[in-house]
Design an enzyme around this catalytic site. Structure first.
Site, PDB file in Angstrom:
ATOM      1  N   HIS A 136      -5.979   2.820   0.457  1.00 37.77           N
ATOM      2  CA  HIS A 136      -4.745   3.904   1.507  1.00 37.77           C
ATOM      3  C   HIS A 136      -5.684   4.490   2.207  1.00 37.77           C
ATOM      4  O   HIS A 136      -5.888   5.246   3.172  1.00 37.77           O
ATOM      5  CB  HIS A 136      -5.149   4.881  -0.128  1.00 37.77           C
ATOM      6  CG  HIS A 136      -4.059   4.373  -1.210  1.00 37.77           C
ATOM      7  ND1 HIS A 136      -2.938   3.230  -0.764  1.00 37.77           N
ATOM      8  CD2 HIS A 136      -3.928   4.314  -2.423  1.00 37.77           C
ATOM      9  CE1 HIS A 136      -2.683   3.098  -2.306  1.00 37.77           C
ATOM     10  NE2 HIS A 136      -3.681   3.972  -3.255  1.00 37.77           N
TER      11      HIS A 136
ATOM     12  N   ASP B 205       0.790  -0.971  -0.347  1.00 39.42           N
ATOM     13  CA  ASP B 205       0.477   0.111   0.111  1.00 39.42           C
ATOM     14  C   ASP B 205       1.162   1.431  -0.013  1.00 39.42           C
ATOM     15  O   ASP B 205       1.635   1.264   0.941  1.00 39.42           O
ATOM     16  CB  ASP B 205      -0.571  -0.021   1.493  1.00 39.42           C
ATOM     17  CG  ASP B 205      -1.654   1.040   1.335  1.00 39.42           C
ATOM     18  OD1 ASP B 205      -1.264   2.081   0.323  1.00 39.42           O
ATOM     19  OD2 ASP B 205      -3.182   1.036   1.775  1.00 39.42           O
ATOM     20  N   HIS B 206       1.471   2.196  -0.924  1.00 35.57           N
ATOM     21  CA  HIS B 206       2.206   2.667  -1.091  1.00 35.57           C
ATOM     22  C   HIS B 206       1.341   4.046  -0.662  1.00 35.57           C
ATOM     23  O   HIS B 206       2.964   4.699  -0.144  1.00 35.57           O
ATOM     24  CB  HIS B 206       2.466   3.139  -2.344  1.00 35.57           C
ATOM     25  CG  HIS B 206       1.578   3.806  -3.460  1.00 35.57           C
ATOM     26  ND1 HIS B 206       0.570   3.788  -3.934  1.00 35.57           N
ATOM     27  CD2 HIS B 206       1.394   5.410  -3.944  1.00 35.57           C
ATOM     28  CE1 HIS B 206      -0.090   5.083  -3.971  1.00 35.57           C
ATOM     29  NE2 HIS B 206       0.392   5.475  -4.160  1.00 35.57           N
TER      30      HIS B 206
HETATM   31  C1  BG6 Z   1      -3.156   4.523  -6.682  1.00 36.71           C
HETATM   32  C2  BG6 Z   1      -4.561   4.025  -7.647  1.00 36.71           C
HETATM   33  O1  BG6 Z   1      -3.289   2.820  -5.644  1.00 36.71           O
HETATM   34  O2  BG6 Z   1      -3.285   5.212  -6.361  1.00 36.71           O
HETATM   35  C3  BG6 Z   1      -4.673   5.692  -8.210  1.00 36.71           C
HETATM   36  O3  BG6 Z   1      -4.853   3.049  -7.822  1.00 36.71           O
HETATM   37  C4  BG6 Z   1      -4.570   6.593  -7.900  1.00 36.71           C
HETATM   38  O4  BG6 Z   1      -5.502   5.383  -9.349  1.00 36.71           O
HETATM   39  C5  BG6 Z   1      -2.875   6.898  -6.789  1.00 36.71           C
HETATM   40  O5  BG6 Z   1      -4.735   7.696  -8.711  1.00 36.71           O
HETATM   41  C6  BG6 Z   1      -2.214   8.187  -6.246  1.00 36.71           C
HETATM   42  O6  BG6 Z   1      -1.282   7.752  -5.697  1.00 36.71           O
HETATM   43  P1  BG6 Z   1      -0.374   9.142  -5.255  1.00 36.71           P
HETATM   44  O7  BG6 Z   1       0.373   8.435  -4.623  1.00 36.71           O
HETATM   45  O8  BG6 Z   1      -0.150  10.053  -6.504  1.00 36.71           O
HETATM   46  O9  BG6 Z   1      -1.455  10.079  -4.321  1.00 36.71           O
END
Ligand code: BG6
Length: 495
Positions: A245, A182-183
């Protein structure tokens, strides 16, 4: 800490994520001196590439997306360990070639038999790849060496499919070797939430229903679905962002202090709070506590943009939501009666992720009403991105002869307080995989609890037979989301 001897195999290496995030992150780690000398990167895909073609792809990705300055020397060194294996996931020969390549690298570059398999592929392909890794002996007991699997989202489609996936992965890898990405957990500002809460005395005494009125967690994007129609349509905003997230942000905001920062203690508190999250049980209640939208054509950044239904690859009668808002409550002594409002959407006013803790108004204001008209409630806003930092909003006297009080902001900004640039989330996460450090990776139970929260909402939406409400691109979403707040006498913050 520097990673020990190891190699990473990326499945799905021709995809967007690999080019924009994974390859640049690996280069950045090398550039920061955090990878071992013989580190090797192996791409696996159907594309008709050889080692040189793949090396060129990595080079272009690094040039375009890496965070750290380009160093010819670091690149040369990294490039020596780059290999490509061509084949499809059901091709036994290709996996045998992969095994032979890895063993050869173990010998020639000293990668020590330590391999991380990064599955940046659609979940439908997981069973085949896991079986192939097993068949080709790549996950067999390797003595002191480790074998780890890294799994990109989406981790299932609902509770049942997530459980099935967990079972399947569990047949091939022990729990300690499974790293679910979960980045958001790799972001500095998300990790800082724990520092803010538990390294300070200031917040904890008022971090409860006696002082907090409600919490708003927002993840908004100005971009549309882009080239990801195939992935996004049929998944939608809630599964794409809320299930992972935003529920992780909720867990970190609401959980109790862990006994220690050991992975197991952190996990205990996160699962505890996630299991206390409640959504209304009946259909009418769920519909009133949620909102869905789909972006219509509009203007963004001075350019005309198409609506979701006009995007390439999207069926003109798609009912997939590109905006979702939900109101959740947490059944614990600390949070009883404090709503947590979560919202996410594409093609909104701007790109921002923030957690806003809105406090109750002071019980008594010893000023005349007109002097405090512009006074809101105190708020603590944790700015996850892009303008990373924290803001405290509080009332202050306007200079002059009357006791006029108005809201002002006190600000902490990463850029001003720290000279080091934050590493990209994927850098931290890939390094942690190589180090075998599991704290920032959701475990099976957390993932399943998150689906348990979302499943009834998705089902209620399906059963309702209603379409997501259209909202004009560049605005802050559908009016039903404002109605949801208005029913509680509240409004969304304008980030
Ligand atoms: C991803 C989603 O996990 O997170 C995307 O699949 C989204 O749809 C992205 O754009 C958002 O990541 P960040 O780090 O740009 O907020």
């Amino acid at each position: 800490r520097i990673a020990g001897p190891s190699s990473v195999v990326i499945f799905g290496v021709t995809g967007d994520l690999s080019r924009k995030k994974l390859m640049p992150a690996i280069y950045d780690l090398a550039n920061r001196g955090l990878l071992p000398p013989g580190f090797s990167l192996i791409g696996f895909a159907r594309r008709d590439w050889d080692d040189q073609d793949f090396e060129e792809e990595v080079y272009q990705a690094v040039k375009q997306y890496a965070r750290t300055p380009f160093s010819e020397e670091v690149w040369r060194h990294l490039a020596e360990g780059i290999r490509f294996v061509q084949g499809s996931f059901d091709d036994d020969d290709a996996f045998d070639t992969l095994a032979a390549t890895l063993h050869e690298l173990d010998r020639s570059r000293g990668t020590g038999g330590n391999h991380a398999f990064y599955l940046s592929i659609p979940p439908g392909a997981f069973p085949t790849v896991l079986r192939q890794l097993q068949r080709s002996g790549l996950v067999a007991d390797a003595g002191d060496a480790w074998r780890r699997v890294v799994i990109e989202k989406p981790f299932g489609h609902d509770l049942e499919s997530a459980q099935e996936l967990n079972r399947l992965v569990g047949e091939v890898f022990p729990p300690s070797s499974v790293f679910r990405i979960d980045h958001y957990l790799g972001k500095e500002t998300v990790q800082n939430l724990l520092a803010l809460r538990f390294a300070n005395q200031l917040w904890e005494p008022i971090w409860n229903s006696h002082y907090v009125d409600h919490v708003q967690i927002t993840q908004s994007e100005d971009i549309g679905v882009g080239g990801r129609a195939g992935y996004y349509d049929g998944i939608g905003a809630a599964r794409d962002v809320i299930q992972n997230h935003l529920l992780q942000l909720l867990a970190l905001t609401a959980m109790e202090e862990p006994v220690s920062f050991e992975p197991k203690d952190l996990r205990t508190e996160k699962t505890k709070v996630l299991s206390a999250v409640v959504v209304p049980k009946d259909q009418a209640g769920i519909m009133a506590a949620t909102a869905r939208g789909q972006y219509a054509a509009g203007w963004q950044g001075g350019a005309k943009v198409p609506g979701y239904l006009e995007e390439d690859g999207i069926s003109p009668d798609s009912t997939t939501e590109t905006y979702a808002a939900v109101k959740l409550e947490i059944d614990t002594r600390r949070w009883a009666g404090v709503p947590f409002y979560l919202r996410t959407g594409k093609r909104l006013g701007k790109r921002v992720t923030e957690i806003a803790v809105i406090f109750k108004r002071a019980p008594h204001l010893p000023f005349s009403h007109t002097d405090t008209e512009e006074l809101g409630s105190n708020a603590l806003v944790i700015r996850i991105q892009p303008d990373e930092g924290t803001t405290i909003r509080f009332g202050s006297k306007v200079p002059g002869p009357t006791m006029e009080v108005r809201d002002v902001n006190m600000d902490f900004s990463y850029g001003q307080s720290f000279t080091e640039a934050s590493p990209e989330a994927y850098e931290r996460l890939i390094l942690d995989v190589l180090l075998g450090e599991p704290s920032l990776f959701p475990q099976d139970e957390e993932v399943e609890l998150s689906w348990k929260i979302l499943d009834p909402i998705e089902k209620a939406w399906d059963r309702s037979g209603t379409q997501p409400e259209q909202y004009t691109s560049g605005t802050w979403g559908p009016s039903s989301a404002d109605d949801l707040m208005a029913r509680d006498g509240r409004t969304w913050r304008l980030p």
